[in-house]
Design a protein around this motif. Structure first.
Motif, PDB file in Angstrom:
ATOM      1  N   LEU A   5     108.346   5.862  49.196  1.00 48.55           N
ATOM      2  CA  LEU A   5     109.306   4.936  49.773  1.00 48.55           C
ATOM      3  C   LEU A   5     110.014   4.100  48.723  1.00 48.55           C
ATOM      4  O   LEU A   5     111.228   3.876  48.802  1.00 48.55           O
ATOM      5  CB  LEU A   5     108.596   4.033  50.787  1.00 48.55           C
ATOM      6  CG  LEU A   5     109.480   3.012  51.515  1.00 48.55           C
ATOM      7  CD1 LEU A   5     110.541   3.743  52.337  1.00 48.55           C
ATOM      8  CD2 LEU A   5     108.619   2.121  52.413  1.00 48.55           C
ATOM      9  N   MET A   6     109.266   3.628  47.707  1.00 48.26           N
ATOM     10  CA  MET A   6     109.862   2.723  46.737  1.00 48.26           C
ATOM     11  C   MET A   6     110.953   3.375  45.885  1.00 48.26           C
ATOM     12  O   MET A   6     111.997   2.752  45.635  1.00 48.26           O
ATOM     13  CB  MET A   6     108.779   2.107  45.862  1.00 48.26           C
ATOM     14  CG  MET A   6     107.822   1.184  46.629  1.00 48.26           C
ATOM     15  SD  MET A   6     108.692  -0.008  47.692  1.00 48.26           S
ATOM     16  CE  MET A   6     109.509  -1.014  46.456  1.00 48.26           C
ATOM     17  N   VAL A   9     113.961   3.345  48.077  1.00 45.23           N
ATOM     18  CA  VAL A   9     114.559   2.007  48.173  1.00 45.23           C
ATOM     19  C   VAL A   9     115.318   1.670  46.893  1.00 45.23           C
ATOM     20  O   VAL A   9     116.403   1.070  46.932  1.00 45.23           O
ATOM     21  CB  VAL A   9     113.467   0.955  48.456  1.00 45.23           C
ATOM     22  CG1 VAL A   9     114.047  -0.454  48.372  1.00 45.23           C
ATOM     23  CG2 VAL A   9     112.847   1.190  49.829  1.00 45.23           C
ATOM     24  N   ASN A  13     119.229   0.684  46.767  1.00 46.63           N
ATOM     25  CA  ASN A  13     119.705  -0.584  46.202  1.00 46.63           C
ATOM     26  C   ASN A  13     120.761  -0.355  45.132  1.00 46.63           C
ATOM     27  O   ASN A  13     121.696  -1.159  44.989  1.00 46.63           O
ATOM     28  CB  ASN A  13     118.541  -1.377  45.619  1.00 46.63           C
ATOM     29  CG  ASN A  13     117.664  -1.990  46.690  1.00 46.63           C
ATOM     30  OD1 ASN A  13     118.099  -2.209  47.818  1.00 46.63           O
ATOM     31  ND2 ASN A  13     116.402  -2.241  46.355  1.00 46.63           N
ATOM     32  N   ALA A 308     111.371  -4.245  41.274  1.00 46.24           N
ATOM     33  CA  ALA A 308     111.756  -4.572  42.641  1.00 46.24           C
ATOM     34  C   ALA A 308     112.021  -6.060  42.777  1.00 46.24           C
ATOM     35  O   ALA A 308     112.953  -6.486  43.456  1.00 46.24           O
ATOM     36  CB  ALA A 308     110.665  -4.132  43.621  1.00 46.24           C
ATOM     37  N   ILE A 316     120.266  -6.075  47.507  1.00 52.50           N
ATOM     38  CA  ILE A 316     119.414  -5.971  48.689  1.00 52.50           C
ATOM     39  C   ILE A 316     120.239  -6.206  49.957  1.00 52.50           C
ATOM     40  O   ILE A 316     120.111  -5.473  50.956  1.00 52.50           O
ATOM     41  CB  ILE A 316     118.253  -6.975  48.606  1.00 52.50           C
ATOM     42  CG1 ILE A 316     117.375  -6.659  47.389  1.00 52.50           C
ATOM     43  CG2 ILE A 316     117.428  -6.957  49.886  1.00 52.50           C
ATOM     44  CD1 ILE A 316     116.275  -7.658  47.151  1.00 52.50           C
ATOM     45  N   SER A 319     122.264  -3.228  50.737  1.00 52.98           N
ATOM     46  CA  SER A 319     121.459  -2.167  51.328  1.00 52.98           C
ATOM     47  C   SER A 319     121.232  -2.407  52.818  1.00 52.98           C
ATOM     48  O   SER A 319     121.319  -1.488  53.631  1.00 52.98           O
ATOM     49  CB  SER A 319     120.116  -2.054  50.603  1.00 52.98           C
ATOM     50  OG  SER A 319     120.304  -1.667  49.259  1.00 52.98           O
TER      51      SER A 319
END
Length: 407
Positions: A5-6, A9, A13, A308, A316, A319
């Motif tokens: 997932l990261m 993400v 972003n 992050a 963010i 996104s």
């Protein structure tokens, strides 16, 4: 799950601010540049028309399915085969949205070289077709109607609706697929899998080319895939082949180009794309510094807590806004319209992929003698036609556009 997932993400972003800006510019182009402007200067079978078609096509955010009906309409209005092929090659490889996404994820040099490669390849393909083709009769059919002048505020509203509505509906799913594939590549593909492409660039390019030509990859959705593969050892030149051949070709586009422009033109179209992709890929790998072509670390290292935490708030926020707009667009895209009507007036059509296809079918069918109104349901793949008309003329028009009449 978090390990996958990261990186996803992190990709989101990095790309979302550029994507939002790109979709907005796409809407402004659509609302403020008249459609007939793109066909008015493209009727001659000369190099000037080829150059203008490529210049028109590079910034337009049309995918390889959306560009087909657009190019078909251009051909119907009198654009030469040479100009049409130039437009077909230049347009799906780039677009303001994909150029901005490329800059955000792969860096400025890649973002500059990508549209240059598309432009030069389009010139080569168009000139090749112009030199060989002798049949310059436009496709039969009425020309598009003149677009009425609209107030400035109405055009602004149209720009927003198109950019964040229709455009997101058309390429949003492919963009999501591209991001998901990039995340999967980051986790599952061994780091040394594409090391062979560094030692044997031609072999790496050939493998990528064979995989890219039949698949559908939108210009924007291919960016995160190219970035992830480069971080697994794929050479920058082979990545450029993916970015050129993937969006410019797919089996649906190949079949329609062959049907509308002829088999010989199709072969020249594919030859130009392959030659351009290989030529620019080799130039990138052999003539330019490798350090120019390194994906930004944040594109796949977004899973580290420190990175992050360091992500700017505006990325963010971008996104979040992008995900909300995309969800709304996809919900509208796949929601079928419930039309209570006589089924004998509903024509089932295969091959419509995006809102450009929908608009093209509605415009063409509305010009058939006796037709009073046309409503296309893209999700259902149907056209509801009202009026006193000859059904065979409707079927012939559908087939002339390059789509398949099902029933």
């Amino acid at each position: 799950m978090q390990e996958y997932l990261m990186p996803f993400v992190g990709l989101l972003n990095e790309m979302s601010p550029y994507l939002l800006l790109g979709f907005l510019i796409a809407g402004l182009l659509h609302a403020f540049v008249p459609g007939r402007f793109y066909t008015r200067y493209l009727s001659r079978n000369d190099f000037r028309s080829v150059v203008l078609a490529a210049l028109f096509g590079v910034p337009l955010p049309l995918c390889s399915c959306g560009v087909i009906p657009t190019a078909t309409a251009m051909r119907r209005e009198g654009a030469s085969k040479a100009a049409t092929v130039s437009f077909l090659i230049a347009t799906p490889q780039t677009g303001v949205d994909s150029i901005l996404a490329t800059a955000g994820l792969l860096g400025l040099p890649f973002a500059v070289i990508r549209p240059v490669a598309a432009f030069v390849t389009a010139l080569f393909g168009g000139a090749l077709v112009g030199a060989v083709s002798r049949d310059e009769a436009p496709l039969s059919g009425a020309a598009s109607r003149e677009e009425p002048r609209r107030p400035f505020l109405e055009r602004c509203r149209s720009a927003v609706q198109y950019g964040f509505g229709e455009m997101m509906q058309d390429i949003g799913r492919w963009l999501v697929v591209g991001l998901l594939l990039a995340g999967a590549i980051t986790i599952l593909v061994p780091d040394d899998l594409f090391a062979v492409s560094s030692q044997h660039p031609l072999l790496g390019m050939l493998i990528v080319l064979l995989l890219s030509i039949p698949m559908y990859l939108c210009a924007t959705g291919s960016v995160p895939i190219a970035a992830a593969l480069m971080l697994k050892g794929l050479s920058p030149g082979a990545a450029l082949v993916l970015l050129m051949a993937g969006p410019a070709t797919n089996m649906a586009a190949i079949l329609v180009v062959g049907k509308v422009l002829g088999r010989r033109t199709l072969l020249l179209y594919l030859a130009a794309i392959i030659a351009g992709a290989f030529g620019f890929g080799l130039a990138v790998d052999t003539l330019l510094p490798a350090e120019w072509f390194r994906p930004l670390p944040m594109s796949v290292l977004g899973g580290h807590c420190a990175m992050a935490a360091a992500t700017p708030w505006w990325k963010i926020a971008s996104s979040v806004i992008f995900v909300v707009l995309l969800a709304a667009a996809l919900f509208k895209r796949y929601r079928k319209t419930k039309i209570q009507t006589d089924m004998k007036n509903v024509f089932k059509i295969k091959g419509m992929m995006c809102n450009h296809c929908k608009a093209n079918v509605e415009r063409a069918l509305s010009q058939v003698e006796g037709v009073s109104s046309v409503e296309v349901d893209l999700a259902a793949g149907t056209a509801h036609v009202e009026g006193v008309f000859d059904p065979q003329k409707i079927i012939a028009t559908i087939r002339q556009l390059g789509y398949e009449y099902v029933g």
